[in-house]
Design a protein around this motif. Structure first.
Motif, short mmCIF file in Angstrom:
data_model
loop_
_atom_site.label_atom_id
_atom_site.label_comp_id
_atom_site.label_asym_id
_atom_site.label_seq_id
_atom_site.Cartn_x
_atom_site.Cartn_y
_atom_site.Cartn_z
N VAL A 63 41.30 51.39 29.57
CA VAL A 63 40.77 51.39 30.95
C VAL A 63 39.53 50.64 30.71
N LEU A 64 39.52 49.90 31.66
CA LEU A 64 38.37 48.69 31.64
C LEU A 64 36.98 49.60 31.65
N LYS A 114 33.28 41.13 36.89
CA LYS A 114 33.64 40.14 38.01
C LYS A 114 35.11 40.15 38.11
N ALA A 115 35.80 40.28 37.27
CA ALA A 115 37.31 40.31 37.46
C ALA A 115 37.66 41.87 38.13
N GLU A 116 37.04 42.92 37.66
CA GLU A 116 37.23 44.34 38.17
C GLU A 116 37.03 44.13 39.82
N ALA A 117 35.71 43.43 40.09
CA ALA A 117 35.34 43.27 41.44
C ALA A 117 36.66 42.48 42.44
N ALA A 118 37.18 41.43 41.93
CA ALA A 118 37.89 40.69 42.22
C ALA A 118 39.44 41.58 42.52
N ARG A 119 39.67 42.07 41.62
CA ARG A 119 41.12 43.19 41.75
C ARG A 119 40.53 44.01 42.73
#
Length: 86
Positions: free
Chosen positions: A59-60, A31-36
């Motif tokens: 790297v995430l 979710k954090a990656e999608a927001a970014r």
């Protein structure tokens, strides 16, 4: 035998709990990656989502892959242990 099965059931619950929490962590990371990605959409191709950990850069995507593998291992272990109970 009953004590052994009871202990095995307890271990299964612990492994399942760990797996559930790791899956929740994966959900939050994604979710954090999608927001970014939404934030950087208008800026072209975003850099890989990464953060510093001491002197290393993580790297995430690599972290997600490692967590996925751990969840898979836990769930396979649970399946094997349940097979033992039968």
């Amino acid at each position: 035998m009953t004590d052994d099965k009871s202990q095995l059931r307890k271990e299964i619950r612990y492994l399942q709990s760990e797996s559930v929490w790791l899956q929740k962590a994966l959900f939050a990371l994604r979710k954090a990656e999608a927001a970014r990605e939404k934030q950087t959409d208008d800026q072209g191709e975003p850099e890989p989502y990464a953060f510093s950990l001491g002197e290393r850069t993580v790297v995430l995507e690599d972290l997600e892959e490692a967590l996925d593998k751990r969840v898979e291992l836990l769930m396979q272990t649970v399946r094997d242990m349940r097979q033992t109970l039968r």
